[in-house]
Design a protein around this motif. Structure first.
Motif, PDB file in Angstrom:
ATOM      1  N   UNK A 208       0.612  -1.168  -0.276  1.00 58.64           N
ATOM      2  CA  UNK A 208      -0.368   0.266   0.006  1.00 58.64           C
ATOM      3  C   UNK A 208       1.169   1.250  -0.073  1.00 58.64           C
ATOM      4  N   UNK A 209       0.793   2.492  -0.770  1.00 56.96           N
ATOM      5  CA  UNK A 209       1.048   3.627  -1.336  1.00 56.96           C
ATOM      6  C   UNK A 209       0.734   4.365  -0.077  1.00 56.96           C
ATOM      7  N   UNK A 210       1.440   4.941   0.822  1.00 56.46           N
ATOM      8  CA  UNK A 210       0.793   6.131   2.156  1.00 56.46           C
ATOM      9  C   UNK A 210       0.952   7.371   1.954  1.00 56.46           C
ATOM     10  N   UNK A 211       2.213   7.467   0.484  1.00 57.44           N
ATOM     11  CA  UNK A 211       1.344   8.955   0.125  1.00 57.44           C
ATOM     12  C   UNK A 211       0.465   9.441  -0.576  1.00 57.44           C
ATOM     13  N   UNK A 212      -0.442   7.776  -1.442  1.00 55.82           N
ATOM     14  CA  UNK A 212      -1.092   8.323  -2.562  1.00 55.82           C
ATOM     15  C   UNK A 212      -2.186   8.907  -1.298  1.00 55.82           C
ATOM     16  N   UNK A 213      -3.167   9.944  -2.315  1.00 47.94           N
ATOM     17  CA  UNK A 213      -4.107  11.160  -1.328  1.00 47.94           C
ATOM     18  C   UNK A 213      -5.391  10.324  -0.990  1.00 47.94           C
ATOM     19  N   UNK A 214      -5.745   8.936  -1.489  1.00 42.60           N
ATOM     20  CA  UNK A 214      -6.995   8.440  -0.269  1.00 42.60           C
ATOM     21  C   UNK A 214      -6.375   7.936   0.584  1.00 42.60           C
ATOM     22  N   UNK A 215      -4.854   7.382   0.303  1.00 44.97           N
ATOM     23  CA  UNK A 215      -4.813   6.531   1.360  1.00 44.97           C
ATOM     24  C   UNK A 215      -4.614   7.699   2.369  1.00 44.97           C
TER      25      UNK A 215
END
Length: 1342
Positions: A208-215
């Motif tokens: 999981x990409x924790x810098x993705x806006x939805x995250x």
């Protein structure tokens, strides 16, 4: 092949033209058998010995005086009704369960309210704002530094490869994320793990990409759950871990903690956990269609296998699944799973994974027959097959392929379109997984999913699989989200805390320092804890508390996105926010059952909706130090065994099935008078007792509570009478009855407790109890009983109610269990006159000194119904505290249970017990136990067990003395004295056996503690034939087979050292990368359990080896690789079949029994093999040249068929098999003979005196040999888990609150997409190249 069929006594057998009748002669007592030991003489010896031992026990244990004291202090007996008791326990559990469900519902309520995001979303802010360190900060379970909050937060380290992939995916500005520091302190309530109860922490998995806006958006709004977590904990201080698992992939956990990663790859994803999956998808019935046609070769099938594995990991025991591999035909990879859906237990899922890896790739893909087979199978379940309570189960077909050749509309119209109610019904969802970069007919496979309420995914590389495999869960959850009102609360099956990734490494650090694989000791069940205490240095255990694992369950609830349509009203939205949950230790359920009220040999247990054990005293999550990966799928029929004539494995009794099915159906009722057989002492002893079973559903859960009670003494219980209650109210100084240090209370029972148990750190249960006794005695305040109303604190005015109406509990609030505490005080007073001090002061006036000195008795003890254990040493300076450290569980101890059972058979009898390895220690002691029963109103109930210890050789001396004193007159005349008569004579051997056939006294001390069948095989068979012992079949369906492999490396390996270093480096890099990208061995609770014990599964040693070209010695390192596999085992145990009133039993064999002996010929009838398994006792030393296989068919006594198989060397195996196939069976004689013997039960004890004739040589019992060691059950043509398939067909009750459809779902236009390639192609090629490198050096790694 040697084939032996036994002929029963009195059956004519044809042998060499003669008819021979076997004869067992049971001579009357007056018949002459031997000058040294006639039956009359043996009877006299046994009676004299019994009287002597009874007198000693009476003087030493003071049982009569304790009984009088119970009467003096006013103890009473009350009637106990099973139905009333099980209802009371149910109410206790339901109150606790409701508290946990209220807490998780509160998290859900606030999550749905706080998830509202205004029109300007975080994604927009990211594009507008400059990088702001204060804007996107969170406390990370993995990356946050430990330190003070005032310290400057550390910036995000250089992003790993998947971050780069994520940035390429978004093709837009992404923010920096700062990880806030953590201030943590060890907390005893959380197993001394460093935590902080003022905030939560966030775990983001590698995929999981924790810098993705939805995250980031979800992480930020979920921070508002911290006050809810904290309010829950203040309102219910018994809560442990609370969490919110986001549909975006991260998990927020309270209290805040830092996960110990130990440099391993983090593959934990909360969305793959059973508590998450069950909450969002309820019960599922799924067919996975795996395309195995010729086009699926190479990387495509590698991706396909990983997709199938990932999908299988998303199923729980509430789901039923199968895999159909298809090309031009359709078949199940596991033949025994054909034409059925299999419950998705861990062992079944693992078997499917292994079978998928071996599926051949060939032929062309016939999608029509594949879908037809899948639809027909699901339709059979919709029509009622295994559908109890599953009218709303979600059915789905999941297609994994590289493309479809044509349109399949006709198939879907035939099988998946119904219009019975006037509305179009599509009962089966279709999910499609298109694999590969160059594909055709994309639109066809996409619409296949869209028109069947499914989801379409196009995957081009391995690293996409893990995330894409989870998307179907949100689709299945749509009907539940659309209805919006009902949130089903889901309870998980049992799991062990060391399987929980967030705490497993912490627990390993806490518990690992005490684990010792070389001594076969490990922290497992309480029994292995006690073994550790026995083997450890006493001084070293004083300062620490024995730590053992805990069994857990989780309660969870789905959280809906209620603002999706507010943000975007162009189409219907039905999205999940995630799942809220919390962990509940099963010991909390056990505490609510109040075992002291149930009494000895009774117990409460719980069964899930699938018939699996949630809680039972015989559940074994760990065996021999190894965690069992399938312990949470143990069926009730695999534990509760009826004493019937069945000797075939996995043939449950009708009464057991009736009990199981009623409990699965969530019914209330009872089944009375079931004769149950059960094991004690690590399954080496067996007993039989009639039990009454009562059961009742636990509302709000899928569990049913069961209660097992003995029908006689189990229907009454000892009670604190009014007389003692008045004494207590008048002012008893509680601490007066707890002098010294030689006393313990039951460690698992709650006498008194602070609700906030972390405000006082007690190191022992005794310290906690004395704290409350002194608190009452010194402060002169009244007891705060558990039944008293709780006065919670009020919420401050103006404060937002994050606890959802529940109020916090005062920090100093405590409660005590009234019945248990008063019972403890009463029993302490009853035994105080004789056991109130640490040193045993011998009093001549009570005739204590004579028996103590004569038998050299070293200590005595008493253990009471309320859990108090006291002991005294004759010489306080010579005693230690070890006895109480591993004998402190009172009515839960095996010796306590066995003593009560003996009293019920023979009142006031003494049970003598020696360790199984007693023969290895000449100073070993024998322990004597006797029951203390309280009588009142014409009834009696068990109140306590008292006992003492003395050297084994003193018991032997007493036996010899009696036999010499009362020797045969003819022997005395012949020998001139009694010194060489009786048991001292060389003409006989004397044994004292216990009721289960284990040697207590023998002429050879090395025999002590061993099974008599190993000491004198012919004599043990003779005892069986004359009816002295009954052979009992005991199956263990929770067994583990240990496989050990010795791995070594020597000096010769140095020739390849430079090359191997390079290969090793490449393979290591490949392995690390594959774990992240390929995820072929994704983390699961089973893997966590195995890794928990990994450090203790290897024994490493070194020896010296010389190089051929050098004189210098080089070390050769070897280690033992230990693996465990589930298996079934059988024991043939013994149970005495004679009473002290019976006359002596005599065995003499004037005409030997003849057995027909088939020396060759094929086996035409076979049922179950029992193969001896020696791996439990020692490491494997290579292949053995021979094995003995016993096959049991029909009855055990007199109707057994024994089969012996000679296993030759590999070079001769084929030739032997051909010979056996062609050679005709021939009859040869087998003559059974045994030495003559006399057996007599010793009155008032559990001992049997056996006198064996030594004038005849010891005989070989041949196939009749009685071995009590465990043997592996090998099923013909069936392997694990196929032989467990009958359990798959037993009734199940599916989860409640499931929804499979909603009318608004047709308006949702989202049904999948293709994933972007970008960096994925290069990454996939890198994975492939590294995988090839890894395979080349696989031998180096292993």
């Amino acid at each position: 092949m040697v084939h032996i069929r036994k002929g029963g006594c009195g059956t004519p057998l044809l042998l060499l033209g003669l008819v021979v009748v076997c004869q067992h002669v049971v001579l009357p007592a007056e018949a002459a058998w031997h000058d040294q030991a006639s039956p009359e003489l043996v009877k006299q010896w046994a009676e004299r010995l019994g009287k002597t031992l009874s007198d000693v026990s009476r003087k030493v244990t003071r049982v009569a005086d304790i009984k009088k004291m119970y009467k003096q202090i006013g103890a009473s007996i009350k009637k106990r009704d099973g139905e009333t008791l099980v209802s009371e326990i149910k109410q206790n559990i339901e109150e606790m369960v409701q508290e946990k469900m209220d807490a998780v519902k509160c998290i859900m309520k606030w999550a749905e309210e706080e998830s509202y995001v205004p029109t300007v979303r975080w994604e927009d802010l990211i594009l507008e704002e400059e990088e702001d360190g204060d804007m996107f900060r969170y406390r990370s379970s993995k990356f946050s530094p430990l330190g003070d909050e005032e310290e400057f937060p550390q910036p995000t380290p250089e992003p790993p490869l998947n971050y780069t992939t994520g940035i390429a995916h978004y093709r837009k500005k992404v923010p920096l994320v700062y990880y806030q520091p953590l201030e943590l302190e060890p907390d005893p309530h959380f197993f001394n793990i460093p935590v902080n109860t003022s905030f939560s922490t966030v775990h983001v998995p590698t995929n999981v990409f924790d810098r993705a806006p939805e995250v980031i958006e979800a992480i930020q709004w979920s921070k508002k759950l911290d006050p809810v977590f904290e309010a829950n904990f203040r309102a219910d201080p018994s809560l442990t871990w609370q969490y919110f698992g986001s549909a975006k992939g991260f998990m927020r956990t309270y209290p805040g903690m830092k996960w110990k990663m130990n440099d391993e790859v983090d593959l934990y994803d909360c969305r793959m956990q059973p508590w998450y999956i069950s909450a969002v998808s309820c019960s599922k019935e799924v067919v996975i269609l795996l395309d195995t046609s010729g086009s699926m070769t190479g990387m495509r099938f590698s991706i396909a296998r990983l997709v199938a594995h990932s999908l299988l990991d998303t199923f729980t025991s509430n789901d039923f699944v199968t895999v159909l591999a298809f090309s031009d035909t359709v078949k199940t990879p596991i033949p025994c799973f054909q034409d059925m859906l299999i419950q998705a237990t861990k062992e079944n899922v693992q078997a499917l994974k292994e079978a998928i890896d071996n599926v051949p790739i060939e032929g062309y893909g016939n999608f029509t027959i594949a879908f037809s087979a899948a639809f027909q199978l699901l339709e059979s379940y919709r029509d009622g097959r295994g559908r109890e309570g599953c009218e709303s189960c979600n059915q789905a077909i999941m297609l994994i392929t590289d493309g479809v050749p044509s349109n399949l509309t006709e198939v879907f119209e035939t099988y998946n379109r119904f219009n019975e109610t006037g509305e179009m019904q599509i009962p089966v969802r279709v999910f499609t997984y298109l694999l590969g970069k160059e594909v055709t007919n994309v639109r066809e496979i996409q619409w296949m999913a869209c028109l069947n309420r499914g989801w379409y995914t196009h995957m081009q590389s391995l690293e996409e699989v893990r995330e894409e495999a989870l998307r179907y869960l949100n689709v299945i959850a749509r009907p539940m989200v659309l209805q919006g009102d009902q949130h089903p609360v889901v309870w998980s099956h049992a799991y062990a805390d060391f399987q929980d990734r967030k705490v497993s490494q912490w627990l390993k650090e806490v518990m690992g320092q005490h684990m010792d694989r070389e001594n076969e000791l490990a922290y497992t069940q309480a029994e292995e804890d006690r073994r550790f205490v026995i083997g450890a240095d006493h001084e070293s255990i004083k300062a620490r508390k024995v730590q053992q694992f805990q069994l857990m369950t989780s309660v969870s609830i789905p959280v809906f996105d209620r603002f999706g349509n507010v943000r975007d009203n162009t189409s219907v939205s039905a999205e999940l926010l995630g799942v809220a949950g919390l962990d509940v230790p099963l010991k909390m359920f056990l505490e609510k059952t109040k075992p002291y009220q149930i009494g000895v040999n009774g117990y409460a247990f719980m069964v899930t909706n699938n018939g699996y054990i949630l809680m039972h005293p015989e559940l074994k999550p760990v065996v021999q130090g190894f965690p069992r990966d399938n312990f949470n799928s143990v069926d009730l029929t695999e534990i509760e065994m009826v004493d019937d004539d069945t000797v075939e494995a996995r043939q449950p009794n009708e009464d057991t099935l009736k009990l199981r099915n009623s409990m699965v159906a969530h019914e209330k009722g009872s089944i009375l008078d079931i004769k149950i057989k059960f094991a004690l002492d690590d399954q080496r002893r067996i007993n039989v007792e009639t039990r009454d079973f009562f059961y009742i559903p636990v509302n709000g859960t899928p569990f049913t509570l069961g209660l097992s009670l003995p029908p006689n003494y189990g229907t009454f219980s000892i009670d604190v009478g009014e007389k003692f209650r008045k004494l207590e109210k008048a002012g008893i100084t509680s601490a007066n009855y707890f002098h010294g240090t030689n006393w313990r209370v039951h460690p698992d029972w709650v006498y008194c407790r602070y609700l906030h148990d972390n405000i006082k750190n007690f190191t022992t249960p005794e310290e906690r109890l004395m704290h409350f006794f002194k608190k009452k005695d010194n402060e002169e305040e009244k007891w705060k009983w558990f039944s008293d109303p709780l006065l919670p604190l009020d919420v401050e005015s103006g404060e937002e109610d994050h606890s959802c109406g529940r109020r916090p509990v005062p920090e100093d609030y405590y409660y005590c269990d009234e019945d248990l505490v008063l019972g403890l005080l009463m029993e302490a007073k009853a035994i105080n006159n004789w056991f109130g001090t640490d040193e045993w002061v011998l009093r001549d006036i009570m005739n204590e000194r004579e028996p103590v000195e004569h038998f050299n008795i070293t200590m005595r003890f008493v253990s009471t119904h309320a859990g108090l254990t006291r002991w005294q040493y004759v010489n306080a300076m010579s005693g230690t505290e070890r006895f109480g450290d591993f004998n402190n569980r009172a009515i839960d101890e095996d010796w306590y249970k066995a003593t009560i059972l003996l009293h019920e058979e023979s009142p006031d009898s003494i049970l003598f017990n020696v360790p199984f390895d007693a023969g290895a220690d000449p100073d070993q002691t024998v322990t004597a136990f006797t029951a203390v029963y309280h009588q009142d109103g014409g009834h009696e109930v068990p109140a306590a067990v008292a006992g003492y210890k003395f050297p084994i050789h003193r018991l032997q001396q007493q036996l010899y003395k009696i036999t010499e004193t009362y020797a045969s007159p003819s022997c005395t005349e012949k020998a001139g004295s009694t010194d060489l008569c009786g048991c001292a004579s060389e003409e006989i051997s004397c044994y004292l056996l216990d009721v289960n056939g284990y040697v207590v006294v023998s002429d050879e001390f090395n025999d002590t503690g061993r099974f008599f069948g190993d000491v004198a095989p012919d004599a043990m068979v003779a005892l069986k034939k004359i009816g002295a012992y009954r052979q009992m079949v005991l199956f263990d369906y929770q067994a583990t087979c240990i496989n050990q492999t010795i791995v070594s490396s020597g000096a010769a390996d140095l020739f390849l050292t430079p090359v191997r270093w390079v290969q090793g480096l490449l393979s290591y890099m490949a392995g690390q990368f594959l774990q992240v990208a390929v995820n072929n061995y994704m983390w699961s609770p089973v893997d966590a359990a195995n890794s928990f014990y990994d450090d203790y599964g290897e024994e490493v040693s070194s020896k010296e080896a010389k190089d051929d070209d050098e004189d210098e010695a080089r070390p050769v390192y070897t280690y033992t690789k230990v693996e465990s596999d589930p298996c079934d085992k059988i024991r043939l145990l013994a149970l005495v079949n004679m009473t002290s009133k019976d006359e002596p039993l005599v065995y003499e064999d004037p005409e030997p029994e003849i057995l027909s002996f088939t020396t060759a010929g094929p086996v035409t009838e076979k049922n179950v093999e029992f193969v001896t398994d020696d791996s439990d006792d020692e490491a494997m030393q290579g292949d053995q040249p021979e094995k003995e296989v016993q096959e049991i068919e029909g009855g055990v006594d007199g109707e057994a068929k024994y089969e012996t198989e000679n296993v030759e060397n590999e070079d001769n195996e084929e030739e032997d098999e051909e010979d056996l196939a062609t050679e005709e069976p021939t009859e040869e004689p087998f003559i059974f003979r045994s030495r003559s013997l006399v057996a007599k039960r010793v009155p008032n004890t559990n001992l049997i005196l056996v006198v064996v004739d030594n004038l005849s040589p010891e005989m070989d019992p041949g196939p009749e040999r009685w071995d009590a060691d465990p043997e592996v059950v090998s099923y013909q043509n069936e392997s694990f888990p196929c032989y467990k398939l009958p359990i798959n067909d037993l009734p199940r009750r599916r989860l409640e609150g499931c929804l499979s459809s909603h009318r608004l779902e047709a308006e949702i236009d989202k049904c999948g997409r293709a994933t972007p390639s970008g960096a994925s192609l290069g990454l996939g090629l890198l994975v492939l190249s590294l995988a090839i490198s890894l395979l080349r050096v696989e031998s180096l790694l292993f």
